[in-house]
Design an enzyme around this catalytic site. Structure first.
Site, PDB file in Angstrom:
ATOM      1  N   GLY A  16       0.848  -1.195   0.000  1.00  0.00           N
ATOM      2  CA  GLY A  16       0.000   0.000   0.000  1.00  0.00           C
ATOM      3  C   GLY A  16       0.882   1.242   0.000  1.00  0.00           C
ATOM      4  N   GLN A  49     -10.880   7.405  -0.474  1.00  0.00           N
ATOM      5  CA  GLN A  49     -11.670   8.319  -1.304  1.00  0.00           C
ATOM      6  C   GLN A  49     -11.333   9.778  -1.016  1.00  0.00           C
ATOM      7  OE1 GLN A  49     -15.781   7.347  -0.547  1.00  0.00           O
ATOM      8  NE2 GLN A  49     -15.705   5.443  -1.690  1.00  0.00           N
ATOM      9  N   ASP A 222      -2.812  -8.661   9.978  1.00  0.00           N
ATOM     10  CA  ASP A 222      -1.730  -9.655  10.020  1.00  0.00           C
ATOM     11  C   ASP A 222      -0.448  -9.125  10.663  1.00  0.00           C
ATOM     12  OD1 ASP A 222      -3.633 -10.942   8.558  1.00  0.00           O
ATOM     13  OD2 ASP A 222      -2.411 -11.276   6.781  1.00  0.00           O
ATOM     14  N   HIS A 243     -16.599   4.421  10.723  1.00  0.00           N
ATOM     15  CA  HIS A 243     -16.916   5.522   9.805  1.00  0.00           C
ATOM     16  C   HIS A 243     -18.432   5.717   9.829  1.00  0.00           C
ATOM     17  CE1 HIS A 243     -17.135   8.019   6.254  1.00  0.00           C
ATOM     18  NE2 HIS A 243     -15.825   8.042   6.176  1.00  0.00           N
ATOM     19  N   GLU A 375      -1.007   1.927   8.546  1.00  0.00           N
ATOM     20  CA  GLU A 375      -2.093   1.662   9.496  1.00  0.00           C
ATOM     21  C   GLU A 375      -1.723   0.613  10.544  1.00  0.00           C
ATOM     22  OE1 GLU A 375      -5.929   1.408   7.617  1.00  0.00           O
ATOM     23  OE2 GLU A 375      -6.875   0.641   9.444  1.00  0.00           O
ATOM     24  N   ARG A 386      -8.847   8.906  15.101  1.00  0.00           N
ATOM     25  CA  ARG A 386      -8.088   9.537  14.013  1.00  0.00           C
ATOM     26  C   ARG A 386      -8.888  10.645  13.344  1.00  0.00           C
ATOM     27  NH1 ARG A 386      -7.924   8.677   8.338  1.00  0.00           N
ATOM     28  NH2 ARG A 386      -9.329   6.903   8.526  1.00  0.00           N
ATOM     29  N   SER A 391      -4.617   9.558   7.744  1.00  0.00           N
ATOM     30  CA  SER A 391      -3.985   8.238   7.701  1.00  0.00           C
ATOM     31  C   SER A 391      -2.992   8.118   6.548  1.00  0.00           C
ATOM     32  CB  SER A 391      -5.071   7.174   7.562  1.00  0.00           C
ATOM     33  OG  SER A 391      -4.477   5.963   7.234  1.00  0.00           O
ATOM     34  N   LEU A 392      -3.411   8.551   5.364  1.00  0.00           N
ATOM     35  CA  LEU A 392      -2.485   8.501   4.225  1.00  0.00           C
ATOM     36  C   LEU A 392      -1.280   9.393   4.525  1.00  0.00           C
ATOM     37  CD1 LEU A 392      -5.111   8.723   1.314  1.00  0.00           C
ATOM     38  CD2 LEU A 392      -3.893   6.686   2.070  1.00  0.00           C
TER      39      LEU A 392
HETATM   40  P1  FAD Z   1      -2.711  -0.912   2.939  1.00  0.00           P
HETATM   41  O1  FAD Z   1      -2.878   0.096   1.897  1.00  0.00           O
HETATM   42  O2  FAD Z   1      -3.928  -1.550   3.473  1.00  0.00           O
HETATM   43  O3  FAD Z   1      -1.763  -2.071   2.382  1.00  0.00           O
HETATM   44  C1  FAD Z   1      -1.547  -3.243   3.128  1.00  0.00           C
HETATM   45  C2  FAD Z   1      -0.678  -4.195   2.345  1.00  0.00           C
HETATM   46  O4  FAD Z   1      -0.206  -5.224   3.205  1.00  0.00           O
HETATM   47  C3  FAD Z   1      -1.381  -4.911   1.199  1.00  0.00           C
HETATM   48  O5  FAD Z   1      -0.491  -4.981   0.111  1.00  0.00           O
HETATM   49  C4  FAD Z   1      -1.598  -6.324   1.733  1.00  0.00           C
HETATM   50  O6  FAD Z   1      -1.626  -7.329   0.740  1.00  0.00           O
HETATM   51  C5  FAD Z   1      -0.335  -6.481   2.566  1.00  0.00           C
HETATM   52  N1  FAD Z   1      -0.425  -7.515   3.581  1.00  0.00           N
HETATM   53  C6  FAD Z   1      -1.223  -7.562   4.681  1.00  0.00           C
HETATM   54  N2  FAD Z   1      -0.980  -8.679   5.382  1.00  0.00           N
HETATM   55  C7  FAD Z   1      -0.012  -9.356   4.702  1.00  0.00           C
HETATM   56  C8  FAD Z   1       0.660 -10.584   4.911  1.00  0.00           C
HETATM   57  N3  FAD Z   1       0.395 -11.374   5.958  1.00  0.00           N
HETATM   58  N4  FAD Z   1       1.593 -10.974   4.001  1.00  0.00           N
HETATM   59  C9  FAD Z   1       1.872 -10.222   2.922  1.00  0.00           C
HETATM   60  N5  FAD Z   1       1.270  -9.046   2.682  1.00  0.00           N
HETATM   61  C10 FAD Z   1       0.345  -8.619   3.563  1.00  0.00           C
HETATM   62  N6  FAD Z   1      -7.307   7.484   4.824  1.00  0.00           N
HETATM   63  C11 FAD Z   1      -7.048   8.767   4.508  1.00  0.00           C
HETATM   64  O7  FAD Z   1      -6.108   9.378   5.049  1.00  0.00           O
HETATM   65  N7  FAD Z   1      -7.823   9.403   3.591  1.00  0.00           N
HETATM   66  C12 FAD Z   1      -8.860   8.792   2.955  1.00  0.00           C
HETATM   67  O8  FAD Z   1      -9.504   9.385   2.119  1.00  0.00           O
HETATM   68  C13 FAD Z   1      -9.167   7.458   3.304  1.00  0.00           C
HETATM   69  N8  FAD Z   1     -10.222   6.822   2.753  1.00  0.00           N
HETATM   70  C14 FAD Z   1     -10.432   5.508   3.034  1.00  0.00           C
HETATM   71  C15 FAD Z   1     -11.475   4.831   2.410  1.00  0.00           C
HETATM   72  C16 FAD Z   1     -11.669   3.475   2.624  1.00  0.00           C
HETATM   73  C17 FAD Z   1     -12.801   2.746   1.947  1.00  0.00           C
HETATM   74  C18 FAD Z   1     -10.797   2.779   3.508  1.00  0.00           C
HETATM   75  C19 FAD Z   1     -10.975   1.315   3.746  1.00  0.00           C
HETATM   76  C20 FAD Z   1      -9.776   3.460   4.156  1.00  0.00           C
HETATM   77  C21 FAD Z   1      -9.585   4.822   3.939  1.00  0.00           C
HETATM   78  N9  FAD Z   1      -8.557   5.520   4.566  1.00  0.00           N
HETATM   79  C22 FAD Z   1      -8.321   6.816   4.238  1.00  0.00           C
HETATM   80  C23 FAD Z   1      -7.590   4.823   5.393  1.00  0.00           C
HETATM   81  C24 FAD Z   1      -6.328   4.541   4.541  1.00  0.00           C
HETATM   82  O9  FAD Z   1      -6.730   4.198   3.240  1.00  0.00           O
HETATM   83  C25 FAD Z   1      -5.485   3.422   5.103  1.00  0.00           C
HETATM   84  O10 FAD Z   1      -5.267   3.610   6.462  1.00  0.00           O
HETATM   85  C26 FAD Z   1      -4.132   3.401   4.384  1.00  0.00           C
HETATM   86  O11 FAD Z   1      -4.325   3.294   3.000  1.00  0.00           O
HETATM   87  C27 FAD Z   1      -3.286   2.247   4.881  1.00  0.00           C
HETATM   88  O12 FAD Z   1      -2.152   2.143   4.068  1.00  0.00           O
HETATM   89  P2  FAD Z   1      -1.088   1.028   4.381  1.00  0.00           P
HETATM   90  O13 FAD Z   1      -0.013   1.172   3.369  1.00  0.00           O
HETATM   91  O14 FAD Z   1      -0.727   1.068   5.804  1.00  0.00           O
HETATM   92  O15 FAD Z   1      -1.888  -0.353   4.177  1.00  0.00           O
HETATM   93  C1  SIN Z   2     -13.497   9.314   3.670  1.00  0.00           C
HETATM   94  O1  SIN Z   2     -13.329   9.645   2.493  1.00  0.00           O
HETATM   95  O2  SIN Z   2     -14.513   9.566   4.314  1.00  0.00           O
HETATM   96  C2  SIN Z   2     -12.422   8.551   4.347  1.00  0.00           C
HETATM   97  C3  SIN Z   2     -11.419   9.475   4.846  1.00  0.00           C
HETATM   98  C4  SIN Z   2     -10.568   8.827   5.890  1.00  0.00           C
HETATM   99  O3  SIN Z   2     -10.784   7.671   6.265  1.00  0.00           O
HETATM  100  O4  SIN Z   2      -9.676   9.519   6.371  1.00  0.00           O
END
Ligand code: FAD
Ligand code: SIN
Length: 532
Positions: A16, A49, A222, A243, A375, A386, A391-392
């Protein structure tokens, strides 16, 4: 038979925003292996989003963003971490812009069009219409694919971290070090050793542990579960953010209806068409999420209704469609609702894990050579709740800080340490899919009904007794059974549920996303993190 082993200076688990940003920052310093348990773009990031909050205009200030973050976090944020995140945010947004992320611009002035969301006192959110995450994921993946030092592994599922415990026979003493991970390949169905000088957990959230969630199925906590099993310190697992507005669509995955719709003027109404959120908080629709979610939950329970409405119909129809094209298309196609003309049926759903693996401001965990970001990490910035779109930002800022730290460290890959192959002696290929599925459903429904938006000592204790049984049964089953990704997911979800309930039971107060019916006030003696 000797299995293929993979070696690199850096092993990043997760593709991610956190994992890929770090990979791109480290690629000039050594070989980087990035693994993802399913498709490389099946991440929470891809579904984001609303956007990314950061301060870039004269009418805004770091102080204001810091204060909004602290306020949403209900006195539990680590102020030093918040200051770092907010002040380094603009540079990290510039990295994305330099790499080609095309943030939306205003038609009138061609300046970036900044959105507003709950808890923010000004408009400061960079976004790409209503599909910010998908655009970021695409740009980062393209760049990572092109870099010769980055190798991407799709369908590689990390099972456990390799620690002293696995290699102790070859070492003089225990040092609390991580040497990489054991990884199950879904392609050859074998477990491989991924040896690495530095291992970084960027595995995302765990909100799928609840029956109703905005997250994709991969979001099973995980990284936190692996860290917990390795004895790494975890914090604040009781704070799960719900949410307020997921699309109410019985029988479907819950599609998010972005908070940006409320920032744009959307109003939440009960089924009689009455706006009610202001009765709960004077900031109304733009109060922090925990407050709006509880207001909706309370209204639905009081009126015995299955959902509420999010109403955009008083706004300019064309503009609404242009600003939120994905949400517009989805609602029209899936439930025949035109969001510019019809109210949208919505419910709250589990969305974000505020707690996680404890890290320093440089992403260091309590285990040597093991880092965490995104995350899955607990940097301290979110406190008890939060702030939207932080988060991003957190993922970008702290993955970058890990890269800065790693660049100062000795390059190594532990090729002098003998790591044993995965031992499968005595395990059977038991075809008990029904048992896994049954336990999984039990966990999700238990968490939703007993550990949800409103909790009590009694429901938590009941949930704890049940989860302990499921946790022990799953561990026992795991020891006897050949690895499958379904089994790994169940094992991790049982561990996550266990940690959330254990932490919730230790906090006899209400704060941020943790609301206890029998302890409705916040108390000074709980002004500290819950550490496992
Ligand atoms: P992720 O993007 O979730 O990536 C996790 C990665 O880990 C994936 O590749 C997965 O395959 C891998 N992985 C997990 N477990 C294992 C394992 N055991 N072995 C190998 N690989 C594994 N936040 C904002 O700030 N703004 C927003 O607008 C926003 N909108 C959102 C909308 C939605 C619908 C959701 C669900 C969340 C939103 N969030 C938003 C929150 C934000 O998207 C996430 O917190 C953020 O993207 C997390 O990024 P990350 O890189 O930590 O993890
Ligand atoms: C949203 O677009 O409402 C999600 C934003 C976030 O999770 O920070």
């Amino acid at each position: 038979m000797t299995l293929e082993r993979f070696e690199s200076e850096y092993l990043i688990i997760g593709s991610g925003i956190a994992g890929l940003n770090l990979a791109l920052q480290m690629a000039e310093s050594g070989k980087v292996n990035v693994i993802s348990k399913t498709n490389l773009d099946e991440t929470n990031t891809n579904y984001a989003q609303g956007g990314i909050a950061t301060v870039t205009t004269e009418s805004d200030s770091f102080e204001s963003h810091i204060n909004d973050t602290l306020m949403a976090g209900a006195d539990l944020c680590h102020k030093d971490a918040v200051e770092v995140m907010v002040s380094e945010g603009p540079d990290r947004i510039n990295d994305l812009i330099d790499w080609g992320v095309n943030f939306s611009r205003s038609k009138e002035s061609s300046d970036y069009e900044l959105a507003r969301e709950g808890g923010h006192s000004v408009s400061r959110i960079f976004h790409v219409k209503d599909f910010t995450g998908a655009e970021i994921q695409k740009v980062l993946l393209e760049r990572a694919n092109e870099h010769p030092n980055i190798q991407l592994f799709e369908d590689y599922y990390a099972i456990d971290l390799i620690t002293d415990h696995h290699v102790l026979g070859n070492l003089q003493a225990a040092f609390n070090i991580c040497f990489g991970a054991y990884v199950f390949s879904k392609n050859d169905r074998k477990v491989h050793v991924f040896r690495s000088g530095y291992t970084i957990l960027a595995t995302g959230g765990g909100s799928r542990v609840f029956q109703y969630s905005t997250n994709p199925e991969t979001s099973t906590g995980d990284g936190v579960a692996m860290a917990y099993r390795a004895g790494v310190r975890i914090a604040n697992m009781e704070f799960v953010q719900f949410h307020p507005t997921a699309l109410y669509e019985p029988g479907h995955r819950l599609f998010l209806i972005s908070e940006a719709l409320r920032g744009y003027g959307g109003i939440i109404k009960n089924l009689d068409g009455e706006a009610f959120v202001k009765k709960y908080d004077s900031r109304g629709e733009l109060a922090p999420r925990d407050i709006v979610s509880r207001a909706i939950d309370s209204e639905m329970k009081k009126r015995r209704e299955d959902h509420v409405w999010l109403d955009m119909t008083h706004l300019d129809h064309n503009k609404v469609r242009q600003r939120f094209p994905k949400i517009y298309e989805y609602c029209l196609k899936e439930i025949n609702v035109d969001i510019s003309k019809d109210p949208i049926p919505v419910v709250p759903a589990a969305h974000y894990l505020c707690g996680g693996i404890m890290t320093s401001l440089n992403g260091q965990t309590s285990m040597q050579n093991l880092f965490a970001c995104g995350e899955t990490a607990h940097t301290g910035v979110h406190g008890a709740n939060r702030l939207a779109s932080n988060s991003l930002l957190e993922a970008l800022v702290f993955s970058y800080r890990i890269s800065e730290k790693l660049k100062t460290k000795l390059k190594r890959n532990f090729d002098d340490v003998l790591i044993p192959e995965w031992d499968e002696t005595g395990v059977l290929n038991m075809d008990e899919w029904f048992l896994i599925k049954h336990n999984l459903k039990q966990i999700q429904s238990l968490m939703w009904n007993y550990v949800g938006i409103v909790r009590s000592k009694q429901t938590l204790e009941r949930a704890f007794r049940r989860i302990k049984l499921i946790y022990e049964e799953t561990e026992n089953y795991y020891q006897r059974t050949k690895i499958s990704s379904e089994l790994l997911e169940l094992r991790n979800m049982a561990a996550i549920a266990y940690m959330i309930i254990l932490s919730a039971l230790r906090r006899n107060e209400s704060r941020g996303c943790h609301y206890m019916k029998d302890y409705p006030e916040s108390m000074d003696r709980f002004l500290k993190d819950t550490i496992i």
